[in-house]
Design an enzyme around this catalytic site. Sequence first.
Site, PDB file in Angstrom:
ATOM      1  N   HIS A 161      -4.572  -9.159   3.221  1.00  0.00           N
ATOM      2  CA  HIS A 161      -5.999  -9.190   3.523  1.00  0.00           C
ATOM      3  C   HIS A 161      -6.310 -10.273   4.549  1.00  0.00           C
ATOM      4  O   HIS A 161      -5.584 -11.258   4.674  1.00  0.00           O
ATOM      5  CB  HIS A 161      -6.806  -9.445   2.246  1.00  0.00           C
ATOM      6  CG  HIS A 161      -6.811  -8.282   1.313  1.00  0.00           C
ATOM      7  ND1 HIS A 161      -7.084  -8.405  -0.035  1.00  0.00           N
ATOM      8  CD2 HIS A 161      -6.573  -6.957   1.527  1.00  0.00           C
ATOM      9  CE1 HIS A 161      -7.028  -7.220  -0.604  1.00  0.00           C
ATOM     10  NE2 HIS A 161      -6.717  -6.325   0.318  1.00  0.00           N
TER      11      HIS A 161
ATOM     12  N   ARG B 251      -1.027  -1.085  -6.884  1.00  0.00           N
ATOM     13  CA  ARG B 251      -1.444  -2.248  -6.074  1.00  0.00           C
ATOM     14  C   ARG B 251      -2.514  -3.055  -6.812  1.00  0.00           C
ATOM     15  O   ARG B 251      -2.470  -4.289  -6.833  1.00  0.00           O
ATOM     16  CB  ARG B 251      -1.962  -1.743  -4.725  1.00  0.00           C
ATOM     17  CG  ARG B 251      -2.415  -2.820  -3.748  1.00  0.00           C
ATOM     18  CD  ARG B 251      -2.630  -2.162  -2.386  1.00  0.00           C
ATOM     19  NE  ARG B 251      -3.431  -2.960  -1.480  1.00  0.00           N
ATOM     20  CZ  ARG B 251      -2.960  -3.896  -0.664  1.00  0.00           C
ATOM     21  NH1 ARG B 251      -1.671  -4.183  -0.690  1.00  0.00           N
ATOM     22  NH2 ARG B 251      -3.766  -4.552   0.156  1.00  0.00           N
TER      23      ARG B 251
ATOM     24  N   LYS C  11      -2.849  -1.334   8.367  1.00  0.00           N
ATOM     25  CA  LYS C  11      -4.300  -1.244   8.271  1.00  0.00           C
ATOM     26  C   LYS C  11      -5.007  -2.327   9.075  1.00  0.00           C
ATOM     27  O   LYS C  11      -5.987  -2.065   9.769  1.00  0.00           O
ATOM     28  CB  LYS C  11      -4.729  -1.321   6.795  1.00  0.00           C
ATOM     29  CG  LYS C  11      -6.210  -1.050   6.571  1.00  0.00           C
ATOM     30  CD  LYS C  11      -6.540  -0.984   5.093  1.00  0.00           C
ATOM     31  CE  LYS C  11      -8.013  -0.639   4.880  1.00  0.00           C
ATOM     32  NZ  LYS C  11      -8.355  -0.562   3.448  1.00  0.00           N
TER      33      LYS C  11
ATOM     34  N   TYR D 127     -11.038  -6.076  -5.323  1.00  0.00           N
ATOM     35  CA  TYR D 127     -10.267  -6.198  -6.548  1.00  0.00           C
ATOM     36  C   TYR D 127     -10.933  -7.125  -7.562  1.00  0.00           C
ATOM     37  O   TYR D 127     -10.274  -7.708  -8.408  1.00  0.00           O
ATOM     38  CB  TYR D 127      -8.857  -6.719  -6.223  1.00  0.00           C
ATOM     39  CG  TYR D 127      -8.082  -5.782  -5.338  1.00  0.00           C
ATOM     40  CD1 TYR D 127      -7.339  -4.740  -5.877  1.00  0.00           C
ATOM     41  CD2 TYR D 127      -8.131  -5.911  -3.957  1.00  0.00           C
ATOM     42  CE1 TYR D 127      -6.637  -3.868  -5.063  1.00  0.00           C
ATOM     43  CE2 TYR D 127      -7.437  -5.037  -3.127  1.00  0.00           C
ATOM     44  CZ  TYR D 127      -6.699  -4.019  -3.691  1.00  0.00           C
ATOM     45  OH  TYR D 127      -6.014  -3.140  -2.885  1.00  0.00           O
TER      46      TYR D 127
ATOM     47  N   ARG E 148       0.840  -1.200   0.000  1.00  0.00           N
ATOM     48  CA  ARG E 148       0.000   0.000   0.000  1.00  0.00           C
ATOM     49  C   ARG E 148       0.876   1.251   0.000  1.00  0.00           C
ATOM     50  O   ARG E 148       2.002   1.238   0.525  1.00  0.00           O
ATOM     51  CB  ARG E 148      -0.900   0.038   1.231  1.00  0.00           C
ATOM     52  CG  ARG E 148      -1.933  -1.083   1.305  1.00  0.00           C
ATOM     53  CD  ARG E 148      -2.760  -0.946   2.576  1.00  0.00           C
ATOM     54  NE  ARG E 148      -3.797  -1.973   2.655  1.00  0.00           N
ATOM     55  CZ  ARG E 148      -3.642  -3.164   3.222  1.00  0.00           C
ATOM     56  NH1 ARG E 148      -2.463  -3.469   3.774  1.00  0.00           N
ATOM     57  NH2 ARG E 148      -4.634  -4.028   3.261  1.00  0.00           N
TER      58      ARG E 148
END
Length: 382
Positions: free
Chosen positions: A351, A328, A248, A361, A207
């Site tokens: 993720h 990304r 994140k 995505y 990221r």
Amino acid sequence: MAKQRSNGDGGLFWEESRQRWRAEVTIGYTPAGKRRTRRAYAKTKTEAKNKLKELFKDLEEGITEDRKYTVAHAVRDFLAYGLPRRSTGTVDKLTNLANTHIIPGLGARKLRELTADDVDRWLADRAKVLSTRSLREVLSLLRRSIERAQKREKVRRNVVLLCEVPEGRAGRPSKSLTFEQAEAVLRAAEGTPMRAYVVVSLLTGARTEEMRALTWSHVDLVGRPDANPPIPPHMMVWRSVREHGDTKTRKSRRSLALPKRCVEALRAHQVKQDYMRTLARGRWQETGLVFSSAVGTELDAANVRRAFRKVVEKAGLEAKDWTPRELRHSFVSLLSDSGVPIEQISRLMGHNGTAVTELVYRHQLRPVIEHGAEAMDRIFAS
């Protein structure tokens, strides 16, 4: 000595300066002992009596709001005191949403007079310029602001709970570079300050907030080839520019092997940064950041975006159509096209599971699942 009026006592008074009847009730006292009142004005004594009854009714129901308290007051109070554990970036974002969309449209409306119809009309107007996701954000901000006012007895009910988010404008869809476009961007980045940033972003899928926080202490350009099993060159994505430096999610904290092209680009970048440190002399700030300004300080998102768009333009693409985060997305697309399973892509992306990868995505993932057909062709080969 005159007896102090009890909490809730009220009366009617003729106010000469206004040439109006004043209805007034006492709602309590300040810590300093000063009486707190609520007032309403009318041209006739009869109207004033009716307003006095309304004031008493509100008092009985526990509503002690200032009748001049507006939506803007509620929203600003929430932004000032209702977000104690939010990051500065979050508060700034919500403040911008409030100042751009809520306060101009509903701010002057008295909170006690706000209706669900008012909110519906405002949402319909905002739907012309905002995406559905942004509409959901501004409505949530309004709802929470009024909820806070409701808890503080500023208003009886929260009319926002009666409203639904309409369909907004189509948001800007994220996209990915094709292999040919990716190669063109990599070529265009050669010889620019963005070369290593572009190469590492595109080939690892990190990221942009992780890239900007990456330090040399978390980069190993050699690895341990003699270990069992061998440890390749890698970077430890353990930080980001988010509040407190956290990534994140927990799964986002990961170590990624570096492709050979990344290792070469980072080595060249290290040499260039050493030269910049020498040029800057006393102005250099030793932050340990891999990607820094000309004096070693942290890059901000706007600087990265501008520099990246120059590279994109040099590659022959429309600069305004691309942002660094789409490197990304391109990483996912290129891996998916080459047959890498979604489970592996999800782990590389940091993720929590494949559901997030598929949701965010989905346009970049290989849409046709061919394994079953290929197996059946082998089984039933004629």
